[in-house]
Scaffold this motif. Structure first.
Motif, PDB file in Angstrom:
ATOM      1  N   ALA A  90       0.835  -1.207   0.000  1.00  7.51           N
ATOM      2  CA  ALA A  90       0.000   0.000   0.000  1.00  7.51           C
ATOM      3  C   ALA A  90       0.871   1.259   0.000  1.00  7.51           C
ATOM      4  O   ALA A  90       0.577   2.240  -0.700  1.00  7.51           O
ATOM      5  CB  ALA A  90      -0.932  -0.005   1.206  1.00  7.51           C
ATOM      6  N   ASP A  91       1.944   1.226   0.788  1.00 10.18           N
ATOM      7  CA  ASP A  91       2.819   2.400   0.887  1.00 10.18           C
ATOM      8  C   ASP A  91       3.484   2.724  -0.446  1.00 10.18           C
ATOM      9  O   ASP A  91       3.521   3.890  -0.863  1.00 10.18           O
ATOM     10  CB  ASP A  91       3.895   2.158   1.945  1.00 10.18           C
ATOM     11  CG  ASP A  91       3.370   2.251   3.364  1.00 10.18           C
ATOM     12  OD1 ASP A  91       2.298   2.855   3.548  1.00 10.18           O
ATOM     13  OD2 ASP A  91       4.023   1.716   4.272  1.00 10.18           O
ATOM     14  N   ILE A  92       4.015   1.703  -1.124  1.00  4.62           N
ATOM     15  CA  ILE A  92       4.775   1.975  -2.334  1.00  4.62           C
ATOM     16  C   ILE A  92       3.848   2.264  -3.517  1.00  4.62           C
ATOM     17  O   ILE A  92       4.230   2.968  -4.463  1.00  4.62           O
ATOM     18  CB  ILE A  92       5.748   0.822  -2.661  1.00  4.62           C
ATOM     19  CG1 ILE A  92       6.919   1.314  -3.504  1.00  4.62           C
ATOM     20  CG2 ILE A  92       5.047  -0.347  -3.316  1.00  4.62           C
ATOM     21  CD1 ILE A  92       7.800   2.353  -2.831  1.00  4.62           C
ATOM     22  N   LEU A  93       2.604   1.764  -3.448  1.00  2.00           N
ATOM     23  CA  LEU A  93       1.623   2.101  -4.480  1.00  2.00           C
ATOM     24  C   LEU A  93       1.002   3.471  -4.240  1.00  2.00           C
ATOM     25  O   LEU A  93       0.525   4.119  -5.169  1.00  2.00           O
ATOM     26  CB  LEU A  93       0.505   1.053  -4.525  1.00  2.00           C
ATOM     27  CG  LEU A  93       0.859  -0.364  -4.957  1.00  2.00           C
ATOM     28  CD1 LEU A  93      -0.384  -1.245  -4.902  1.00  2.00           C
ATOM     29  CD2 LEU A  93       1.476  -0.387  -6.347  1.00  2.00           C
ATOM     30  N   GLY A  94       0.970   3.880  -2.981  1.00  6.66           N
ATOM     31  CA  GLY A  94       0.251   5.093  -2.634  1.00  6.66           C
ATOM     32  C   GLY A  94      -1.236   4.917  -2.825  1.00  6.66           C
ATOM     33  O   GLY A  94      -1.959   5.860  -3.154  1.00  6.66           O
ATOM     34  N   ALA A  95      -1.729   3.682  -2.603  1.00  4.94           N
ATOM     35  CA  ALA A  95      -3.141   3.357  -2.821  1.00  4.94           C
ATOM     36  C   ALA A  95      -3.544   2.258  -1.841  1.00  4.94           C
ATOM     37  O   ALA A  95      -2.699   1.471  -1.380  1.00  4.94           O
ATOM     38  CB  ALA A  95      -3.368   2.892  -4.257  1.00  4.94           C
ATOM     39  N   PRO A  96      -4.826   2.180  -1.511  1.00  5.59           N
ATOM     40  CA  PRO A  96      -5.275   1.153  -0.566  1.00  5.59           C
ATOM     41  C   PRO A  96      -5.137  -0.261  -1.125  1.00  5.59           C
ATOM     42  O   PRO A  96      -5.205  -0.481  -2.338  1.00  5.59           O
ATOM     43  CB  PRO A  96      -6.759   1.499  -0.350  1.00  5.59           C
ATOM     44  CG  PRO A  96      -6.933   2.885  -0.861  1.00  5.59           C
ATOM     45  CD  PRO A  96      -5.918   3.064  -1.930  1.00  5.59           C
ATOM     46  N   VAL A  97      -4.961  -1.196  -0.212  1.00  9.38           N
ATOM     47  CA  VAL A  97      -4.895  -2.622  -0.544  1.00  9.38           C
ATOM     48  C   VAL A  97      -5.919  -3.340   0.320  1.00  9.38           C
ATOM     49  O   VAL A  97      -5.880  -3.232   1.550  1.00  9.38           O
ATOM     50  CB  VAL A  97      -3.480  -3.187  -0.294  1.00  9.38           C
ATOM     51  CG1 VAL A  97      -3.469  -4.706  -0.409  1.00  9.38           C
ATOM     52  CG2 VAL A  97      -2.474  -2.573  -1.270  1.00  9.38           C
ATOM     53  N   ASP A  98      -6.832  -4.056  -0.318  1.00  6.73           N
ATOM     54  CA  ASP A  98      -7.879  -4.788   0.400  1.00  6.73           C
ATOM     55  C   ASP A  98      -7.599  -6.284   0.373  1.00  6.73           C
ATOM     56  O   ASP A  98      -7.345  -6.854  -0.699  1.00  6.73           O
ATOM     57  CB  ASP A  98      -9.253  -4.552  -0.240  1.00  6.73           C
ATOM     58  CG  ASP A  98      -9.888  -3.249   0.204  1.00  6.73           C
ATOM     59  OD1 ASP A  98      -9.355  -2.624   1.138  1.00  6.73           O
ATOM     60  OD2 ASP A  98     -10.907  -2.854  -0.395  1.00  6.73           O
ATOM     61  N   ARG A  99      -7.656  -6.897   1.535  1.00  7.86           N
ATOM     62  CA  ARG A  99      -7.537  -8.362   1.639  1.00  7.86           C
ATOM     63  C   ARG A  99      -8.908  -8.912   2.017  1.00  7.86           C
ATOM     64  O   ARG A  99      -9.520  -8.454   2.978  1.00  7.86           O
ATOM     65  CB  ARG A  99      -6.502  -8.733   2.699  1.00  7.86           C
ATOM     66  CG  ARG A  99      -6.212 -10.223   2.793  1.00  7.86           C
ATOM     67  CD  ARG A  99      -5.078 -10.479   3.763  1.00  7.86           C
ATOM     68  NE  ARG A  99      -5.420 -10.079   5.121  1.00  7.86           N
ATOM     69  CZ  ARG A  99      -4.532  -9.851   6.082  1.00  7.86           C
ATOM     70  NH1 ARG A  99      -3.233  -9.948   5.808  1.00  7.86           N
ATOM     71  NH2 ARG A  99      -4.914  -9.507   7.293  1.00  7.86           N
ATOM     72  N   PRO A 100      -9.437  -9.887   1.259  1.00  8.79           N
ATOM     73  CA  PRO A 100     -10.816 -10.328   1.482  1.00  8.79           C
ATOM     74  C   PRO A 100     -10.979 -11.175   2.735  1.00  8.79           C
ATOM     75  O   PRO A 100     -10.036 -11.815   3.211  1.00  8.79           O
ATOM     76  CB  PRO A 100     -11.119 -11.152   0.230  1.00  8.79           C
ATOM     77  CG  PRO A 100      -9.788 -11.702  -0.174  1.00  8.79           C
ATOM     78  CD  PRO A 100      -8.795 -10.606   0.151  1.00  8.79           C
ATOM     79  N   ALA A 101     -12.199 -11.192   3.241  1.00 10.49           N
ATOM     80  CA  ALA A 101     -12.517 -12.044   4.384  1.00 10.49           C
ATOM     81  C   ALA A 101     -12.427 -13.506   3.997  1.00 10.49           C
ATOM     82  O   ALA A 101     -12.010 -14.351   4.793  1.00 10.49           O
ATOM     83  CB  ALA A 101     -13.911 -11.708   4.912  1.00 10.49           C
ATOM     84  N   ASN A 102     -12.823 -13.839   2.767  1.00  7.90           N
ATOM     85  CA  ASN A 102     -12.747 -15.209   2.265  1.00  7.90           C
ATOM     86  C   ASN A 102     -11.529 -15.314   1.363  1.00  7.90           C
ATOM     87  O   ASN A 102     -11.519 -14.790   0.250  1.00  7.90           O
ATOM     88  CB  ASN A 102     -14.025 -15.569   1.501  1.00  7.90           C
ATOM     89  CG  ASN A 102     -14.075 -17.041   1.140  1.00  7.90           C
ATOM     90  OD1 ASN A 102     -13.052 -17.729   1.104  1.00  7.90           O
ATOM     91  ND2 ASN A 102     -15.275 -17.538   0.859  1.00  7.90           N
TER      92      ASN A 102
ATOM     93  N   ALA B  17       7.507  11.874  -0.597  1.00  7.97           N
ATOM     94  CA  ALA B  17       8.932  12.036  -0.889  1.00  7.97           C
ATOM     95  C   ALA B  17       9.690  10.738  -0.653  1.00  7.97           C
ATOM     96  O   ALA B  17      10.533  10.331  -1.467  1.00  7.97           O
ATOM     97  CB  ALA B  17       9.518  13.162  -0.032  1.00  7.97           C
ATOM     98  N   LEU B  18       9.392  10.058   0.447  1.00 10.76           N
ATOM     99  CA  LEU B  18      10.070   8.794   0.740  1.00 10.76           C
ATOM    100  C   LEU B  18       9.650   7.730  -0.270  1.00 10.76           C
ATOM    101  O   LEU B  18      10.470   6.918  -0.705  1.00 10.76           O
ATOM    102  CB  LEU B  18       9.736   8.345   2.165  1.00 10.76           C
ATOM    103  CG  LEU B  18      10.388   7.031   2.621  1.00 10.76           C
ATOM    104  CD1 LEU B  18      11.913   7.117   2.512  1.00 10.76           C
ATOM    105  CD2 LEU B  18       9.972   6.689   4.048  1.00 10.76           C
ATOM    106  N   ARG B  19       8.372   7.736  -0.627  1.00 12.31           N
ATOM    107  CA  ARG B  19       7.896   6.769  -1.627  1.00 12.31           C
ATOM    108  C   ARG B  19       8.682   6.926  -2.923  1.00 12.31           C
ATOM    109  O   ARG B  19       9.134   5.941  -3.517  1.00 12.31           O
ATOM    110  CB  ARG B  19       6.407   6.978  -1.877  1.00 12.31           C
ATOM    111  CG  ARG B  19       5.813   6.022  -2.925  1.00 12.31           C
ATOM    112  CD  ARG B  19       4.337   6.299  -3.169  1.00 12.31           C
ATOM    113  NE  ARG B  19       3.584   6.190  -1.934  1.00 12.31           N
ATOM    114  CZ  ARG B  19       2.910   7.170  -1.366  1.00 12.31           C
ATOM    115  NH1 ARG B  19       2.876   8.371  -1.943  1.00 12.31           N
ATOM    116  NH2 ARG B  19       2.260   6.989  -0.235  1.00 12.31           N
TER     117      ARG B  19
END
Length: 500
Positions: free
Chosen positions: A426-438, A480-482
């Motif tokens: 998520a940090d290096i993409l600068g975008a959310p990452v969703d992990r599913p419940a299933n 900047a760090l990304r």
């Protein structure tokens, strides 16, 4: 019959069956590994009968747990499978005429190189959306016909059938089908053969003629949610109503039904698919154009990128370097790593996949200091997965300008359970990452497609509404760090490329 759905997931190293309830929650499962054969360097084979027999056994084991007492058999069966693996069999005897050639097999590299030198790759890409590569089924099939005694004559006589693993299993499952055995595949598997014209929705005569493949031996192509006959091998007839290749099944299981939605599966390698809707996007960055799923005769297209080494880099830490004893150890080690050290691990153990496609590149490590230790190696290994994923997404954004910059990535696969790896992603993409419940997204996708065909499951838009995340990782790294870290990775990649 009951309101349950059976999913058969025939993978590269094991076969698994999962029984889902009407809410698509897993009830029972069974899994069995089978033998891998490596007769020569670069060759990978399966005994096609192993794929079939393990499928029967895992289904029976699931039924023994859940069906025997009640006698309530599933309302439908969904099938998902390792893609591109090639099986040829005699329609009269039902026996394979040669070992199944696995998707990983590289024996037809010279054939592909010759076709490429003849300028045929552009024609292949235009028609199939694929690159000319041994990865796909076409040259594997030609090899079996050329190298198996009498195969060409049998093919001309109409005795031979070709199929990817789904087709082989459907043929065997439908032994007692009222209308006879079914020789069929779905569009997601057909489009991985390098023989299927994804624009016209037909087997491509030009490519088949070039490789000497009779179109008559190829299966009928159907929707991913459709009638594939019924199996009567398990005491009560069970209709087969859903079929999709494993990565496309995971895309469905992740409910990536809208253009711009993207899923990434982290197993040994990584496969990322971006839904591009009704538009087949031709990549300028050597991504693959493929079919994500096909419903009601209408294909939904995707861009696909492959990373050769994802979870395998963790296996290397364990089996190659011996700095961990269990994959879970990487979490604690990575958290202990010195933040002042900028170690980059480029895991090009067997070359680099998309978007680089450099088969001659080999792994490299940059930024070693006297204080570098196991913790820094673990962190660099996990971070390499995030960097490679960003490479894929950058290429996809370049190919398809309609991709929203804030697209949420949905992840699954074994490595997705590692919170450090997913947070860095998520940090290096600068975008959310969703992990599913299933997390059983591949088997879930096949079950959904089957349930959709028998009206047990809702339409895609409704199914998407019930998709739930187990965890959402939001970017915590400043811009900047990304940029600094990704610039360092880009420099490491270019130092690693064989043509640098």
């Amino acid at each position: 019959m009951s309101n349950t759905i059976l999913s058969l997931d025939q993978g590269t190293t094991s076969t698994r069956a999962i029984l889902f309830d009407a809410e698509l929650r897993p009830i029972s499962s069974a899994q069995e590994e089978f033998t891998q054969y490596y007769p020569h360097p670069g060759w990978v084979e399966h005994d096609a009968m192993d794929l079939w027999q393990t499928s029967v056994r895992v289904i029976r084991n699931v039924f023994a747990d859940t069906v025997t007492d009640s006698g309530a058999y599933p309302a439908a069966l969904g099938l998902t499978n390792q893609r591109e693996t090639t099986v040829v069999w005699d329609a009269e005897t039902g026996n394979p005429i040669a070992p199944a050639i696995v998707w990983q097999d590289r024996r037809t590299s010279a054939t592909c190189a010759k076709l490429r030198a003849d300028g045929f790759e552009a024609e292949v890409t235009k028609r199939t959306g694929l690159l000319l590569d041994p990865y796909f089924s076409a040259t594997k099939l030609a090899f079996i016909l050329d190298q198996t005694e009498g195969a060409r004559e049998m093919a001309r006589a109409g005795r031979l059938k070709f199929g990817t693993v789904d087709t082989w299993l459907i043929w065997n499952l439908t032994e007692g089908n009222p209308g006879g055995r079914v020789h069929a595949t779905d569009a997601t598997n057909a489009c991985r053969t390098m023989l299927y014209n994804i624009h016209e929705g037909t087997w491509d005569a030009t490519i088949c003629d070039r490789l000497g493949i009779p179109i008559e031996m190829l299966p009928e192509v159907r929707d991913s949610s459709a009638d594939f006959g019924e199996t009567t091998l398990f005491s009560a007839p069970i209709p087969i109503r859903g079929v999709a290749g494993d990565q496309q099944a995971a895309t469905v299981g992740q409910a990536c039904f809208r253009p711009g939605m993207m899923k990434s599966t982290y197993g040994t390698g990584c496969f990322a698919l971006l839904n591009t809707g009704s538009t087949p996007v031709t990549s300028q960055n050597r991504m693959l154009t493929t079919i994500a799923y096909q419903l009601n005769g209408t294909p939904t297209y995707a861009l696909e990128g492959s990373i050769f080494v994802a979870g395998a880099v963790v296996q290397w830490l364990r089996d190659g370097l011996g700095i961990i004893t269990d994959a879970k150890d990487t979490l604690e080690l990575a958290q202990q790593a010195d933040p002042e050290q900028n170690l980059y691990l480029v895991p090009a153990f067997t070359g680099l996949g998309a978007p680089w496609w450099d088969a001659e590149a080999r792994g490299a490590i940059f930024g070693l200091t006297r204080n570098t230790g196991p913790a820094e190696f673990a962190r660099a290994a996990l971070e390499s997965v995030g960097y490679q994923t960003r490479d894929l997404i950058e290429a996809m954004h370049a190919d398809w300008s309609a991709t929203p910059e804030d697209t949420t990535l949905r992840v699954d696969g074994g490595l997705s359970a590692n919170p450090f790896a997913m947070q860095f992603l998520a940090d290096i993409l600068g975008a959310p990452v969703d992990r599913p419940a299933n997390l059983e997204t591949t088997a879930l996708g096949a079950a959904y497609l089957a349930g959709l065909a028998v009206d047990l499951c809702p339409a895609p838009d409704e199914f998407a509404k019930v998709w739930r995340a187990d965890a959402t990782f939001t970017p915590q790294m400043d811009a900047a760090l990304r940029k600094q870290k990704y610039d360092g990775w880009t420099d490491a990649i270019h130092r690693t490329l064989s043509k640098a």
